[in-house]
Design an enzyme around this catalytic site. Structure first.
Site, PDB file in Angstrom:
ATOM      1  N   CYS A 127       0.803  -1.229   0.019  1.00 36.98           N
ATOM      2  CA  CYS A 127      -0.046  -0.024  -0.032  1.00 36.98           C
ATOM      3  C   CYS A 127       0.919   1.284   0.032  1.00 36.98           C
ATOM      4  CB  CYS A 127      -0.849   0.028   1.207  1.00 36.98           C
ATOM      5  SG  CYS A 127      -0.228  -0.293   2.628  1.00 36.98           S
ATOM      6  N   HIS A 176      -1.044   0.958   7.703  1.00 42.19           N
ATOM      7  CA  HIS A 176      -1.563   0.895   6.356  1.00 42.19           C
ATOM      8  C   HIS A 176      -1.457   2.283   5.615  1.00 42.19           C
ATOM      9  CE1 HIS A 176      -4.212   0.231   2.789  1.00 42.19           C
ATOM     10  NE2 HIS A 176      -4.966   1.153   3.164  1.00 42.19           N
TER      11      HIS A 176
END
Length: 1234
Positions: free
Chosen positions: A278, A521
């Site tokens: 990510c 994330h």
């Protein structure tokens, strides 16, 4: 990784769900995490059909509702004698609205408010499910749905539902609503209970509410309060719905993202997450929407290097797919071009380093192209480092390029403060005066940095991760840190910088990290155009974003709602886990040139063509998969494929493992036929491919025999039957494909029809009786060392084997006699699965059990005589020339293509050798393989050692032991009981060139020795070869020679320890035999310190390293001499010298006496202790308690730690000055500050 939503009051419900024992704890755990129920509802996919609920009505299950801690708290008790404030009444609608519609975390704009009260009568006689009257708020019809006795629970259930006629709203119906439901006693309005929620009402989710609104027993069975009154009296009550319709600015407010189409909703697509990529996705999206960068990447010439190893080409492909694709795009090709393996995909890399490496690669690829100077112009600025004397005119300065700026977050509130901190001036005076050369000597001076220019696109790296000296670890800084939508960079420029043009910057992108150092994330907020919306790019999902989401939500710090700090359950401030770590600003005067349109014409034509072709292929394959059930795969052996087949059997039906550009002529012809097509149509296709008239072709079905061969069985007579019927009739369901042999007639009729030696079958399918059989011929040519198909012949089963010779000679066009007048003799063999079997000349074919489809292999006899008595040995040796077909057939059966690669570390000059391939036999012995390799390299084969290859990493695994029973088969495919068989490649070997022969190596024992110098602070590892009958004295001599050490007479004696579990096992005597040293211990050698030479055995303690607990030992242990009566403060000085560790590293060590036998709690020593008195047992050990640095490096954190510790290395006046985030961090890594 979203922030935890704050639910002001009550819990919204779930869809009706009958939960089993496995579902209950899972959902309860989710609720315990304080996630909103509507978020949980989006994760529930199963619904109970038995429960009556309109539109799959949203309700709570027993375990999901979180009721108010005390519903009676919602009830005001009237006391006329009390001076307390007036209690809240349910008929005070304004006050109740404030209670049940509190501020929302998302802070959406309110469109309209409204309320409606339904007077419920005859509660006990109400049907199981009842609707209230329809009312209108915000232009939409609404109604209340009631389950008076609960929706399969022991609570009354209430829901807010859309009120469109027949319950069918328009297809485009969307309404974001915050609502509260209040049930109250109309006679005593102070008695009420309420719940509140918010929901995105759509056609699919048109109802939302509370399954457990209030317990049934609290309605009329149990008095609500001490007054004795009930919530429901006289079978009546009021239900008021407070409805607030809010504006959905982004189109995704409270969206469940089921069937969400990013391209349709936003015009953009996301990137797929390969595992933990990510961070890469957010960086790639940021660069993609820097349009000038994208256009420059397209200008890199890649038409001559369309390789997926070329990162420029893969980045072009990725950008083009982001432009044109309707679905999320994969970054798999790009990561492979980086050389990443699967493990890298699941490891989060350093984003700043990744960005710089990507820029470097692109800049290198752009050299000599139109875009050569684009990247420096876009991303590169200049910074000046200076030291300016205060009292004299002398200044030292250095101007350098920068591609990004790292700003301190800790101690600063916003980027303005960070910039001021960055360029702050340090005064060098007193003992820290600056040496200004021989003319001015030491002078007071000002030292600092100042920017001379900023780039058009400014990348700001926010230092959210820093080394924490208290925790001795990297930590994330979650402090609040603000950044504006625009800011002026002019105040941070030097006075002589060009300020004729504005240096105001506009925010273009915010890259966000959510989580902590160990787990998190990444996603990005990017503004693709000069004006317009920001969009959130979260892997494969793209959504519109408000400015609050872009700015306020990513400042970090404490959660704020309407100016108030939100608290956790423990009444501590709730900290945001998501915060910006990288900002992208664009100079406002250059917005048009940076965000210029990228058109189809800017995309390389070859790239468009290539990707369009690939898309067409994918679409064709998709269509093929969808239509696969309509087709049948047919494989046909033809006369040409049989002639070309140089292996065993008729052909190889298995698909090729290695894809090749050119089709293999020996492979059977492959046809994808509609199942309803006929055998005649198949015959015509085969005829067209082979160039033979279809009348001359006859197809034979092939069957699988018990000996695992596939041979022709009977010809197919009915050409009108379908290929599916032929497949089912002949092979049933044994194989997924139809296998056939296409026979070519050698003679034809006047009409051109083929003449077949056997008569066709009768109309009923019964074949004529005939003694003719068809045999396939294979010829072994000793001259060319090849085996090839020679066609087929028909012959009677009553004929003898020797009758085959004339037929074969005729088939091959050979004369029956040699030039000398002798008959031509042939060796004949029957081919079987196990090899070639010699055939007896006088035996009949029937007695030899030959049948249709069998293979006869033949070769010429050189001297014209049968030499069966001179049976060529079937030894397992490989020779360059094979004279016997049996040996050649055996070689084909056991043929192995092996890749030989030079060992990367054990060869003296590994670059002198290149990898190569060899064709070997699996029966070759170790010596035969070595002989072939030695012949290829021109080296003595007795000096070659082989190593197996790890299948996962491709690195050398284990050395291969030479033995008489060892063959290439057992080397590449060890028996399953062998440990080394695990994860080993079966087609490759590493080779090592030894200084001695293998036979001599077998007489020696290989030992790995750790040599300690500079105390114990420096370790060098050596591989030592010692004669197996040698001793430790021989080991020391070999070590002195291998490590090029001074001999013991000059530099001092050497002692050797055995170490196990990071503790000394024993010191080895010089006469100790090396053969008794096991592989389970580690050998350590060192010079005997001078103070140890005269000491006795009782004067020594064994010292070892541990972290926190003695059981967590690490590092290299050592012997240390202790002295009677010596205070530990003096002992530490000797320890510092003995270990060779100084400064802060030594100061961090805590020393303790550890009982070896019991491992009781360590006794930590102070400076006044005398270790001689504390260590009273003979087996007491000296423990050194400190952090295990090797564990950090082993876990892969070393590189990241070093990257974060080293900030900037600058050359200044011929000296290297290291600016570090934390000097202690550098000390921990063994980097000494100067």
């Amino acid at each position: 990784m979203n922030p935890v939503p704050l639910i002001p009051c009550g819990w919204p419900s779930m869809r009706t769900l009958e939960m089993d024992d496995l579902q209950r704890p899972l959902l309860q755990a989710l609720f315990d995490d304080e996630y909103s129920a509507d978020l949980l509802d989006r994760r529930l996919q199963s619904y109970m059909e038995s429960i009556e609920s309109p539109n799959d009505m949203l309700v709570d299950s027993d375990d999901l509702l979180v009721e108010p801690e005390n519903e009676k708290d919602d009830v005001a008790i009237i006391d006329p004698d009390s001076d307390a404030e007036v209690p809240l009444r349910a008929d005070n609608f304004e006050a109740m609205r404030e209670l049940v519609l509190p501020p929302l975390q998302e802070q959406p704009e309110t469109i309209c408010d409204g309320e409606y009260t339904w007077h419920i009568e005859k509660w006990r006689n109400t049907p199981r499910r009842e609707h209230g009257p329809v009312f209108t708020i915000g232009g939409f019809p609404w109604r209340i749905l009631m389950f008076p006795y609960g929706n399969n629970v022991d609570h009354a259930s209430f829901y807010l539902e859309q009120g469109f006629p027949d319950g069918k709203p328009p297809d485009d119906f969307v309404c974001c609503v915050q609502f509260g439901l209040v049930l109250w006693n109309p006679d005593v309005p102070e008695i009420f209970t309420h719940h509140t929620a918010h929901h995105r009402f759509t056609k699919e989710e048109g109802d939302w509410g509370f399954t457990r609104f209030v317990e049934l027993r609290k309605l009329w069975t149990t008095p609500w309060d001490t007054t004795g009154r009930y919530l429901v009296e006289n079978d009546s009550a009021n239900m008021t719905a407070y409805v607030r319709i809010v504006k959905d600015e982004t189109g995704v407010l409270w969206h469940n993202f089921q069937n969400y189409d990013s391209k349709k909703e936003t015009g953009y697509v996301g990137l797929k997450n390969q595992g933990a990529t990510c961070y890469l996705n957010s960086l790639i999206q940021s660069l993609y929407f820097t349009n000038a960068f994208r256009k420059a990447v397209y200008q890199i010439p890649t038409q001559d290097e369309e390789s997926l190893q070329n990162s420029a080409y893969t980045l072009q492909r990725l950008f083009y797919q982001l432009q044109t694709s309707n679905l999320a795009v994969s970054t798999n090709e790009l990561t492979k071009s980086f050389g990443w393996e699967t493990r890298h995909i699941f490891e989060q890399q350093d984003v700043q380093e990744l960005s710089r490496k990507l820029m470097e690669r692109m800049e290198e690829k752009m050299k000599g192209t139109e875009a050569e100077n684009v990247l420096p112009k876009l991303f590169c600025g200049k910074v000046r480092t200076y030291i300016s004397c205060i009292n004299v005119e002398y200044e030292s300065r250095r101007v350098e390029d920068f591609w990004d700026i790292q700003l301190n977050v800790s101690g600063n509130k916003n980027i303005e403060e960070s910039f001021k901190d960055y360029i702050q001036v340090e005064t060098m005076d007193g003992e820290n005066q600056y040496f200004a050369g021989d003319e001015f000597k030491l002078q007071d001076a000002k030292k600092g940095v100042i920017f001379e220019s900023f780039p058009e696109v400014l990348h700001l790296q926010l230092k959210r991760f820093q080394y924490d000296i208290d925790h001795d670890a990297m930590m994330k800084i979650n402090d609040r840190y603000e950044f504006p939508e625009t800011f002026d960079a002019a105040p941070y420029l030097s006075e002589d910088a060009d300020k004729s043009e504005s240096w105001e910057y506009q925010l273009h992108g915010v890259l966000v990290h959510s989580g902590d150092l160990n787990a998190g994330h990444y996603y990005a907020f990017i503004k693709p155009a000069k004006d317009g919306w920001f969009y959130k790019y979260d892997d494969d999902k793209v959504t519109k974003a408000t400015m609050r989401e872009v700015l306020e939500d990513n400042f970090g710090g404490e959660y704020m709602l309407n100016g108030a700090v939100q608290l956790s359950k423990a009444s501590t401030p709730l900290m945001r886990q998501n915060s910006a770590y990288m900002l992208v600003y664009i100079r406002r005067t250059r917005l048009d040139s940076v965000l210029l349109p990228v058109t189809q014409e800017d995309t390389p034509a070859h790239l468009q063509k290539k990707l369009d072709e690939e898309a067409a292929i994918r679409e064709a394959r998709k269509k093929e998969r969808e239509e696969q059930h309509l087709y049948l795969t047919v494989k046909v052996i033809t006369q040409d494929t049989f002639h070309a087949h140089g292996g065993t059997d008729l052909t190889n039906f298995e698909p090729s493992r290695e894809p090749t550009q050119e089709p293999d002529p020996a492979r059977p012809r492959l046809y994808r036929m509609l199942r309803k097509s006929t055998i005649r149509e198949l015959t015509e296709r085969v005829a067209e491919d082979t160039g033979v008239d279809s009348k001359r072709l006859r197809l034979w079905s092939m069957v699988n025999r018990q000996n695992k061969t596939t041979r022709p069985d009977i010809p197919i007579v009915d050409s009108n039957q379908t290929v599916e019927e032929a497949h089912q009739r002949l092979v049933g369901s044994k194989t997924a494909e139809l296998r056939l042999w296409a026979e070519t007639a050698e003679e034809v009729t006047s009409e051109g029809d083929g003449i077949w030696p056997t008569q066709p079958a009768l109309p009923n399918g019964t074949a004529h009786k005939s003694d003719l059989i068809v045999l396939f011929l294979k010829y072994f040519d000793t001259e060319t060392q090849t085996l090839s198909g020679a066609g087929h012949i028909y012959i009677s089963k009553e004929k003898k084997v020797e009758d085959l010779v004339p037929a074969i000679l005729k088939k091959m066009g050979w004369p029956e006699k040699t030039l000398g007048g002798d008959k031509v003799s042939l060796k004949l063999f029957e081919a079987s699965i196990s090899g070639l079997i010699p055939m007896k000349g006088k035996q009949s074919l029937k007695a030899a059990e030959l049948q249709d489809g069998d293979i006869v292999c033949f070769q010429k006899v050189p001297d014209g005589k049968e030499s069966d008595r001179e049976s060529v040995s079937s030894r397992n040796t490989y020779v360059d020339r094979i004279e016997d077909a049996r040996n050649f057939y055996d070689f084909l059966v056991h043929k192995r293509n092996v890749k030989l690669v030079p060992h990367p570390t054990r060869n003296v000059n590994p670059d002198d050798y290149e990898q190569f391939d060899l064709v070997l036999s699996a029966k070759n012995s170790y010596d035969q393989v070595a002989a072939r390799v030695g012949d290829k390299l021109g080296l003595d084969p007795t000096h070659i050692r082989f190593w197996t290859v790890n299948a996962t990493s491709g690195n050398p695994k284990n050395s291969v032991k030479r033995s008489q029973s060892q063959t290439l088969q057992t080397i590449l495919n060890p028996p399953y009981g062998t440990f080394s068989n695990n994860n080993q490649r079966a087609d490759a070997l590493y080779f090592e060139i030894l200084e001695i022969s293998l036979s001599e190596l077998d007489t020696k024992k290989s030992l790995k020795v750790v040599w300690l110098s500079e105390g114990i602070s420096k370790e060098d590892v050596y591989d030592i070869l010692v004669p197996k009958n040698g001793n430790v004295d021989d080991l020391v001599s070999a070590l002195v020679k291998k490590a090029q050490l001074e001999d013991e007479a000059k530099a001092g004696l050497i002692r050797v320890y055995e170490i196990h579990s990071n503790k000394i096992h024993k010191e080895l005597p010089r006469l100790h035999t090396v053969v008794s040293i096991t592989d389970y211990v580690q050998l350590v050698a060192e010079r005997v310190p001078e103070e140890d030479i005269e000491a006795t055995g009782t004067d020594f303690m064994q010292a070892f390293h541990f972290q926190n607990e003695p059981s967590k030992s690490h590092g290299i242990p050592f012997k240390f001499r202790i002295k009677e009566g010596e205070k530990f403060s003096d002992t530490k000085k000797r320890l510092e010298k003995r270990m060779g560790v100084k400064g802060k590293n030594f100061e961090k060590i805590k020393f303790a006496v550890v009982r070896r036998a019991s491992y009781s709690k360590p006794i930590y020593l102070t400076d006044d202790d005398v270790i001689w008195d504390v260590a009273t047992q003979d087996d007491d050990m000296l423990g050194l308690d400190h952090v295990d640095r090797t564990r950090v490096i082993r876990n892969g954190a070393g590189d990241l730690f070093l990257r974060m510790a080293l900030w900037w290395v600058a050359m200044m006046e011929g000296k290297i000055v290291i600016w570090a985030v934390c000097p202690a961090a550098l000390d921990d890594l063994g980097i000494r500050m100067c």
